[in-house]
Design a protein around this motif. Structure first.
Motif, PDB file in Angstrom:
ATOM      1  N   GLN A  84       0.826  -1.206   0.000  1.00  0.00           N
ATOM      2  CA  GLN A  84       0.000   0.000   0.000  1.00  0.00           C
ATOM      3  C   GLN A  84       0.858   1.253   0.000  1.00  0.00           C
ATOM      4  OE1 GLN A  84      -3.465  -0.304  -0.041  1.00  0.00           O
ATOM      5  NE2 GLN A  84      -3.518   1.887  -0.460  1.00  0.00           N
ATOM      6  N   TYR A  85       2.052   1.146   0.599  1.00  0.00           N
ATOM      7  CA  TYR A  85       2.929   2.304   0.742  1.00  0.00           C
ATOM      8  C   TYR A  85       4.327   1.979   0.231  1.00  0.00           C
ATOM      9  CZ  TYR A  85      -0.825   3.258   4.055  1.00  0.00           C
ATOM     10  OH  TYR A  85      -2.055   3.406   4.634  1.00  0.00           O
ATOM     11  N   VAL A  86       5.110   3.003  -0.002  1.00  0.00           N
ATOM     12  CA  VAL A  86       6.505   2.811  -0.392  1.00  0.00           C
ATOM     13  C   VAL A  86       7.295   2.426   0.850  1.00  0.00           C
ATOM     14  CG1 VAL A  86       8.586   3.887  -1.310  1.00  0.00           C
ATOM     15  CG2 VAL A  86       6.353   4.492  -2.258  1.00  0.00           C
ATOM     16  N   GLU A  87       7.824   1.225   0.867  1.00  0.00           N
ATOM     17  CA  GLU A  87       8.629   0.734   1.976  1.00  0.00           C
ATOM     18  C   GLU A  87       9.935   0.232   1.387  1.00  0.00           C
ATOM     19  OE1 GLU A  87       5.571  -0.955   5.174  1.00  0.00           O
ATOM     20  OE2 GLU A  87       5.086  -1.614   3.151  1.00  0.00           O
ATOM     21  N   ALA A  88      10.855   1.169   1.174  1.00  0.00           N
ATOM     22  CA  ALA A  88      12.085   0.868   0.443  1.00  0.00           C
ATOM     23  C   ALA A  88      12.917  -0.215   1.123  1.00  0.00           C
ATOM     24  CB  ALA A  88      12.910   2.142   0.269  1.00  0.00           C
ATOM     25  N   GLY A  89      12.883  -0.255   2.454  1.00  0.00           N
ATOM     26  CA  GLY A  89      13.646  -1.272   3.172  1.00  0.00           C
ATOM     27  C   GLY A  89      13.207  -2.669   2.796  1.00  0.00           C
ATOM     28  N   TYR A  90      11.896  -2.871   2.686  1.00  0.00           N
ATOM     29  CA  TYR A  90      11.369  -4.170   2.289  1.00  0.00           C
ATOM     30  C   TYR A  90      11.801  -4.512   0.869  1.00  0.00           C
ATOM     31  CZ  TYR A  90       8.238  -4.008   6.372  1.00  0.00           C
ATOM     32  OH  TYR A  90       7.719  -3.958   7.636  1.00  0.00           O
ATOM     33  N   ALA A  91      11.736  -3.538  -0.025  1.00  0.00           N
ATOM     34  CA  ALA A  91      12.129  -3.773  -1.413  1.00  0.00           C
ATOM     35  C   ALA A  91      13.588  -4.180  -1.497  1.00  0.00           C
ATOM     36  CB  ALA A  91      11.881  -2.515  -2.240  1.00  0.00           C
ATOM     37  N   ALA A  92      14.443  -3.497  -0.741  1.00  0.00           N
ATOM     38  CA  ALA A  92      15.872  -3.812  -0.756  1.00  0.00           C
ATOM     39  C   ALA A  92      16.114  -5.231  -0.257  1.00  0.00           C
ATOM     40  CB  ALA A  92      16.634  -2.808   0.100  1.00  0.00           C
ATOM     41  N   GLU A  93      15.395  -5.630   0.787  1.00  0.00           N
ATOM     42  CA  GLU A  93      15.576  -6.976   1.332  1.00  0.00           C
ATOM     43  C   GLU A  93      15.119  -8.034   0.339  1.00  0.00           C
ATOM     44  OE1 GLU A  93      14.730  -9.449   5.475  1.00  0.00           O
ATOM     45  OE2 GLU A  93      14.037  -7.386   5.239  1.00  0.00           O
ATOM     46  N   LEU A  94      14.062  -7.740  -0.377  1.00  0.00           N
ATOM     47  CA  LEU A  94      13.520  -8.707  -1.328  1.00  0.00           C
ATOM     48  C   LEU A  94      14.500  -8.999  -2.450  1.00  0.00           C
ATOM     49  CD1 LEU A  94      10.975 -10.368  -2.140  1.00  0.00           C
ATOM     50  CD2 LEU A  94      10.292  -8.405  -3.517  1.00  0.00           C
TER      51      LEU A  94
END
Length: 214
Positions: A84-94
């Protein structure tokens, strides 16, 4: 394509199932929590999974954790994460494992059907798809981390105290500075890290995050 859908919001989950079916794709399973996602991926070995970041019980990052778990047990399993929101930390981990076949999109992209389906196909083919807003935040974070080198020793010491959660008053006491001097140093830190006044973001938090990542 053979697809697994994971989202605890029934309306969105069923909407995705219907959309994918109408486009000729086979939905192998539609689940609402992390453990069910891992089980479905390992059982069906889909061409791609569509996963919500936040799912029960805490609605924080269970979907992402489940996706990472599934990829650890089935290396390279394609996953398109929706948030729902921009969560860059999650994207980087993925994307950290470098295996590809991953995507991270904001949920409003689903409304742009052609764009969503194109992203899904690219992830299934082994590509990496990141929402433009996520890319912007990842790059901004890297710039801030790089800018830490421009801080003076005094500013780095002050930022470390900020990261420990100390108030300006306590920082002033520990560093033997006046309150105005502390505010001046903090303003300099914000400027060097490229954090202008912004009502939509907490500059202190962003500065501390840059420090912690470095």
């Amino acid at each position: 394509m053979r697809v697994v859908v994971a989202d605890d919001a029934v309306l969105l989950r069923e909407g995705l199932v219907r959309l994918l079916a109408e486009e000729g794709h086979e939905v192998l399973a539609a689940v609402g929590d992390g453990p069910a996602l891992v089980e479905a991926v390992l059982r069906h070995r889909p061409d791609v999974s569509v996963v919500d970041v936040r799912m029960p019980p805490t609605h924080t990052d269970e979907g992402l954790r489940a996706a990472i778990t599934a990829r650890a047990q089935l290396p390279g399993a394609p996953v398109l994460v929706l948030s729902q929101y921009v969560e860059a930390g999650y994207a980087a981990e993925l994307v950290a494992d470098g295996a590809g076949a991953v995507g991270y999109l904001l949920k409003d992209r689903v409304a742009r059907v052609a764009e969503f389906l194109d992203a899904l196909a690219r992830v299934a083919d082994g590509g990496t798809v990141l929402d433009p807003q996520v890319i912007a935040q990842l790059l901004a974070g890297q710039r801030r981390e790089g800018a830490l080198g421009a801080l003076t020793a005094r500013e780095r010491e002050l930022l470390a105290l900020m990261a420990e959660g100390h108030s300006n008053t306590e920082i002033a006491r520990r560093m033997v500075l006046s309150a105005s001097a502390v505010e001046k140093h903090i303003g300099s830190i914000f400027a060097k890290l490229g954090l202008p006044p912004d009502d939509t973001q907490h500059r202190r938090v962003l500065a501390v995050l840059a420090h912690l990542r470095a």
